[in-house]
Design a protein around this motif. Structure first.
Motif, mmCIF file in Angstrom:
data_model
loop_
_atom_site.group_PDB
_atom_site.id
_atom_site.type_symbol
_atom_site.label_atom_id
_atom_site.label_comp_id
_atom_site.label_asym_id
_atom_site.label_seq_id
_atom_site.Cartn_x
_atom_site.Cartn_y
_atom_site.Cartn_z
ATOM 1 N N UNK A 109 0.827 -1.216 0.000
ATOM 2 C CA UNK A 109 0.000 0.000 0.000
ATOM 3 C C UNK A 109 0.855 1.256 0.000
ATOM 4 N N UNK A 110 1.899 1.272 0.791
ATOM 5 C CA UNK A 110 2.788 2.445 0.832
ATOM 6 C C UNK A 110 3.426 2.688 -0.529
ATOM 7 N N UNK A 111 3.865 1.627 -1.174
ATOM 8 C CA UNK A 111 4.473 1.760 -2.496
ATOM 9 C C UNK A 111 3.443 2.255 -3.511
ATOM 10 N N UNK A 112 2.205 1.755 -3.434
ATOM 11 C CA UNK A 112 1.145 2.225 -4.337
ATOM 12 C C UNK A 112 0.856 3.714 -4.091
ATOM 13 N N UNK A 113 0.795 4.097 -2.809
ATOM 14 C CA UNK A 113 0.576 5.512 -2.491
ATOM 15 C C UNK A 113 1.697 6.375 -3.054
ATOM 16 N N UNK A 114 2.925 5.964 -2.848
ATOM 17 C CA UNK A 114 4.062 6.742 -3.342
ATOM 18 C C UNK A 114 4.010 6.895 -4.860
ATOM 19 N N UNK A 115 3.599 5.848 -5.550
ATOM 20 C CA UNK A 115 3.537 5.874 -7.008
ATOM 21 C C UNK A 115 2.350 6.678 -7.524
ATOM 22 N N UNK A 116 1.162 6.401 -6.981
ATOM 23 C CA UNK A 116 -0.054 6.978 -7.553
ATOM 24 C C UNK A 116 -0.410 8.371 -7.040
ATOM 25 N N UNK A 117 -0.234 8.613 -5.755
ATOM 26 C CA UNK A 117 -0.654 9.907 -5.217
ATOM 27 C C UNK A 117 0.159 11.046 -5.812
ATOM 28 N N UNK A 118 1.437 10.834 -6.029
ATOM 29 C CA UNK A 118 2.259 11.866 -6.656
ATOM 30 C C UNK A 118 1.832 12.098 -8.107
ATOM 31 N N UNK A 119 1.502 11.010 -8.787
ATOM 32 C CA UNK A 119 1.127 11.112 -10.201
ATOM 33 C C UNK A 119 -0.175 11.897 -10.399
ATOM 34 N N UNK A 120 -1.120 11.729 -9.473
ATOM 35 C CA UNK A 120 -2.426 12.373 -9.613
ATOM 36 C C UNK A 120 -2.650 13.492 -8.593
ATOM 37 N N UNK A 121 -1.581 14.070 -8.090
ATOM 38 C CA UNK A 121 -1.690 15.163 -7.119
ATOM 39 C C UNK A 121 -2.501 16.313 -7.723
ATOM 40 N N UNK A 122 -3.391 16.857 -6.911
ATOM 41 C CA UNK A 122 -4.193 17.994 -7.360
ATOM 42 C C UNK A 122 -5.470 17.623 -8.078
ATOM 43 N N UNK A 123 -5.689 16.344 -8.323
ATOM 44 C CA UNK A 123 -6.933 15.904 -8.973
ATOM 45 C C UNK A 123 -7.834 15.286 -7.917
ATOM 46 N N UNK A 124 -9.096 15.709 -7.892
ATOM 47 C CA UNK A 124 -10.016 15.230 -6.862
ATOM 48 C C UNK A 124 -11.017 14.199 -7.351
ATOM 49 N N UNK A 125 -11.119 14.003 -8.664
ATOM 50 C CA UNK A 125 -12.098 13.052 -9.170
ATOM 51 C C UNK A 125 -11.658 11.614 -8.927
ATOM 52 N N UNK A 126 -12.605 10.695 -9.042
ATOM 53 C CA UNK A 126 -12.356 9.265 -8.904
ATOM 54 C C UNK A 126 -11.633 8.803 -10.169
ATOM 55 N N UNK A 127 -10.419 8.290 -10.013
ATOM 56 C CA UNK A 127 -9.591 7.906 -11.157
ATOM 57 C C UNK A 127 -9.376 6.397 -11.159
ATOM 58 N N UNK A 128 -9.797 5.752 -12.234
ATOM 59 C CA UNK A 128 -9.581 4.317 -12.441
ATOM 60 C C UNK A 128 -8.359 4.178 -13.342
ATOM 61 N N UNK A 129 -7.320 3.497 -12.838
ATOM 62 C CA UNK A 129 -6.072 3.358 -13.589
ATOM 63 C C UNK A 129 -6.153 2.323 -14.706
ATOM 64 N N UNK A 130 -7.261 1.585 -14.782
ATOM 65 C CA UNK A 130 -7.469 0.668 -15.901
ATOM 66 C C UNK A 130 -6.666 -0.615 -15.845
ATOM 67 N N UNK A 131 -6.376 -1.101 -14.641
ATOM 68 C CA UNK A 131 -5.552 -2.297 -14.519
ATOM 69 C C UNK A 131 -6.323 -3.594 -14.589
ATOM 70 N N UNK A 132 -7.613 -3.571 -14.310
ATOM 71 C CA UNK A 132 -8.378 -4.812 -14.170
ATOM 72 C C UNK A 132 -9.558 -4.889 -15.109
ATOM 73 N N UNK A 133 -9.883 -6.120 -15.461
ATOM 74 C CA UNK A 133 -11.108 -6.421 -16.178
ATOM 75 C C UNK A 133 -11.645 -7.724 -15.588
ATOM 76 N N UNK A 134 -12.911 -7.987 -15.814
ATOM 77 C CA UNK A 134 -13.516 -9.238 -15.365
ATOM 78 C C UNK A 134 -13.939 -10.026 -16.595
ATOM 79 N N UNK A 135 -13.496 -11.264 -16.684
ATOM 80 C CA UNK A 135 -13.824 -12.099 -17.831
ATOM 81 C C UNK A 135 -15.254 -12.626 -17.717
ATOM 82 N N UNK A 136 -15.733 -13.236 -18.786
ATOM 83 C CA UNK A 136 -17.070 -13.834 -18.791
ATOM 84 C C UNK A 136 -17.166 -14.986 -17.789
ATOM 85 N N UNK A 137 -16.037 -15.551 -17.377
ATOM 86 C CA UNK A 137 -16.019 -16.641 -16.409
ATOM 87 C C UNK A 137 -15.913 -16.143 -14.969
#
Length: 150
Positions: A109-137
């Motif tokens: 979690x700390x590593x994710x915070x360090x990576x993502x919070x800096x990248x999206x600093x100043x943006x308040x909207x809900x941001x989906x990074x697009x990493x996941x999808x759900x298959x038909x199964x």
């Protein structure tokens, strides 16, 4: 981690802004199947909202085979239901959400915070990074684990 994947039924959930973002951490995360147990509350980190990580909160239900990675996974129950109330996920996608604060999950979690919070600093909207999808199964798949035809 706010907001969780549930919201009061009278309030529609916010629609996330899609922001395709590289994920250098999850694909190389080394978490074994034994790290989680049935009944644990977990979150699948999907992005950022404001100054916090955002994801889907779920409960681990039972062991299951994760076809996209050909490894042991976990069947998860999404308390909000939705299109699929149950999905199967690889353990490396999951982070403990409950009172059980384990060092592995806290480091991730700390590593994710360090990576993502800096990248999206100043943006308040809900941001989906697009990493996941759900298959038909009903398999939750990280983009790094997607295999053709599955």
């Amino acid at each position: 981690m706010l907001p969780p994947s549930w919201t009061p039924s009278s309030v529609p959930p916010p629609v996330p802004v899609f922001a395709s973002t590289p994920d250098p951490l999850t694909p190389v995360r080394d978490i074994t199947h034994e790290h989680f147990q049935a009944g644990h509350q977990v979150v699948v980190v999907k992005g950022v909202v404001g100054r916090e990580l955002w994801g889907d909160a779920m409960r681990v239900v039972a062991p299951s085979w994760h076809t996209p990675t050909d490894e042991d996974g976990w069947r998860l129950r999404d308390p909000t239901g939705g299109a699929q109330s149950y999905v199967t996920a690889h353990p490396r996608y999951l982070v403990h959400l409950s009172r059980r604060r384990c060092p592995d999950c806290l480091i991730y979690l700390r590593a994710m915070e360090d990576t993502l919070l800096a990248r999206f600093a100043g943006r308040d909207e809900l941001i989906d990074c697009g990493w996941y999808t759900t298959t038909a199964l009903g398999q939750l798949v990280h983009i790094a684990d997607a295999k053709g035809g599955r």
